[in-house]
Design a protein around this motif. Sequence first.
Motif, mmCIF file in Angstrom:
data_model
loop_
_atom_site.group_PDB
_atom_site.id
_atom_site.type_symbol
_atom_site.label_atom_id
_atom_site.label_comp_id
_atom_site.label_asym_id
_atom_site.label_seq_id
_atom_site.Cartn_x
_atom_site.Cartn_y
_atom_site.Cartn_z
ATOM 1 N N UNK A 31 33.736 45.140 50.580
ATOM 2 C CA UNK A 31 33.834 44.923 52.021
ATOM 3 C C UNK A 31 34.319 43.504 52.326
ATOM 4 N N UNK A 32 33.853 42.546 51.578
ATOM 5 C CA UNK A 32 34.274 41.170 51.796
ATOM 6 C C UNK A 32 35.767 41.007 51.535
ATOM 7 N N UNK A 33 36.256 41.675 50.481
ATOM 8 C CA UNK A 33 37.674 41.561 50.168
ATOM 9 C C UNK A 33 38.535 42.247 51.229
ATOM 10 N N UNK A 34 38.043 43.331 51.830
ATOM 11 C CA UNK A 34 38.805 44.004 52.872
ATOM 12 C C UNK A 34 38.897 43.171 54.150
ATOM 13 N N UNK A 35 37.857 42.368 54.401
ATOM 14 C CA UNK A 35 37.773 41.621 55.653
ATOM 15 C C UNK A 35 38.128 40.139 55.497
ATOM 16 N N UNK A 36 38.112 39.634 54.264
ATOM 17 C CA UNK A 36 38.278 38.209 54.049
ATOM 18 C C UNK A 36 39.731 37.796 53.889
ATOM 19 N N UNK A 37 39.931 36.493 53.762
ATOM 20 C CA UNK A 37 41.269 35.954 53.577
ATOM 21 C C UNK A 37 41.737 36.214 52.138
ATOM 22 N N UNK A 38 43.040 36.149 51.897
ATOM 23 C CA UNK A 38 43.549 36.369 50.531
ATOM 24 C C UNK A 38 42.900 35.409 49.534
ATOM 25 N N UNK A 39 42.506 35.976 48.398
ATOM 26 C CA UNK A 39 41.838 35.176 47.355
ATOM 27 C C UNK A 39 42.024 35.916 46.038
ATOM 28 N N UNK A 40 42.967 35.465 45.214
ATOM 29 C CA UNK A 40 43.279 36.187 43.981
ATOM 30 C C UNK A 40 42.120 36.139 42.991
ATOM 31 N N UNK A 41 41.308 35.092 43.037
ATOM 32 C CA UNK A 41 40.171 35.028 42.117
ATOM 33 C C UNK A 41 39.126 36.083 42.492
ATOM 34 N N UNK A 42 38.831 36.206 43.782
ATOM 35 C CA UNK A 42 37.891 37.235 44.226
ATOM 36 C C UNK A 42 38.433 38.629 43.931
ATOM 37 N N UNK A 43 39.766 38.796 44.083
ATOM 38 C CA UNK A 43 40.368 40.090 43.760
ATOM 39 C C UNK A 43 40.193 40.414 42.271
ATOM 40 N N UNK A 44 40.313 39.402 41.423
ATOM 41 C CA UNK A 44 40.119 39.622 39.987
ATOM 42 C C UNK A 44 38.677 40.034 39.698
ATOM 43 N N UNK A 45 37.732 39.407 40.397
ATOM 44 C CA UNK A 45 36.324 39.802 40.224
ATOM 45 C C UNK A 45 36.130 41.260 40.649
ATOM 46 N N UNK A 46 36.740 41.652 41.760
ATOM 47 C CA UNK A 46 36.619 43.039 42.221
ATOM 48 C C UNK A 46 37.232 43.994 41.204
ATOM 49 N N UNK A 47 38.361 43.627 40.607
ATOM 50 C CA UNK A 47 38.956 44.476 39.585
ATOM 51 C C UNK A 47 38.050 44.644 38.389
#
Length: 347
Positions: free
Chosen positions: A229-245
């Motif tokens: 949910x945070x990634x859908x609503x938050x600003x672009x962040x490739x590190x957070x995207x990697x954590x989600x992956x």
Amino acid sequence: MGHDSQGLDAVLADFARRPNAPTSDDRLRDAMRLCIERGLDRLPLPGSGETLTRWQRLATVGGIDLSLLKLYEGHTDALAILRELGCEPFAEPGIWGVWAAEPPSARVLASDRQGDQVRLDGRKAWCSGAQQIDYALITVWGGKDQQHDQPQLVAVRLDQPGVTIDAQAWQAVGMAHTASVDLHFDNAVGLCIGESGAYLSRPGFWQGGGGIAAAWYGAATSLARSLHQQRQQGRPDEHADAHLGAVDAALYGASAALRDCAYWIDAHPREDARLAVQRVRAQVEMAVEQICRHVGRALGATPFCRDPQFARLAVDLPVFIRQSHAERDLAQLGQLLTRRGTEDWSL
């Protein structure tokens, strides 16, 4: 600096050793009673062809609250055990628990058996949720007049004379509300359930162990959804995207392992499920540890401090998952594989 640090240690020693006050949340009992009143505790039995459905319900409750799950899992496990062993000891409805931990320093002895009724004396440790429940299935051992090398399962009413709760030893912060307290028995009455050794030898013992892994998984998915949910609503962040992956990959592998184990149990309902269950518990445990790490690093302190459900799950899950015995369980898995001679790991 060293001298000052030693002085601080001495001055603050009593403060550091202060006990955590034992807590009991009456809302847990209310929530559990609501589940019973709505029939939500009537799960398919393990090995009945709907094992995955049973585990999905455990995962759902685990994702809501692990203290409630602790009550819910113990209650539904007790109902399954009683059904499997063909017993119905008490007519009145209530919340059940199952306590089978056997540390060397705490043992309950049964004596003076009259039919199915026995007298119980001793201390039972790790009695989760004892402050909220009505009945329990506990493992006991023969007294001086009836020696057995296998534990006997006994049903007890917790509101009877001769049963007292000692919560002082429970110092946990995680899983604080379903305190795993000590119970003391002094000439209390219990009813034998099945034959001596039946608790451990029945197929449902290991089948039920897979349900615990489903609960671990459910709690981890709830934490993972916060990140999603945070990634859908938050600003672009490739590190957070990697954590989600990384979280998604861990969940994918764990869910596949749980489904495969559930299908195996339903296809072999009377067989020993130990190998299948120990494999899936190891798989899910490793996934959960990865998920907790990635979610925390991605989200930072905010949900730990401002989201009550997330904060409870985050502090409860590391304690709850220690139902695993870590390297001891892995060693047992390795020993099982060694005794099989060869293992087919091909696709």
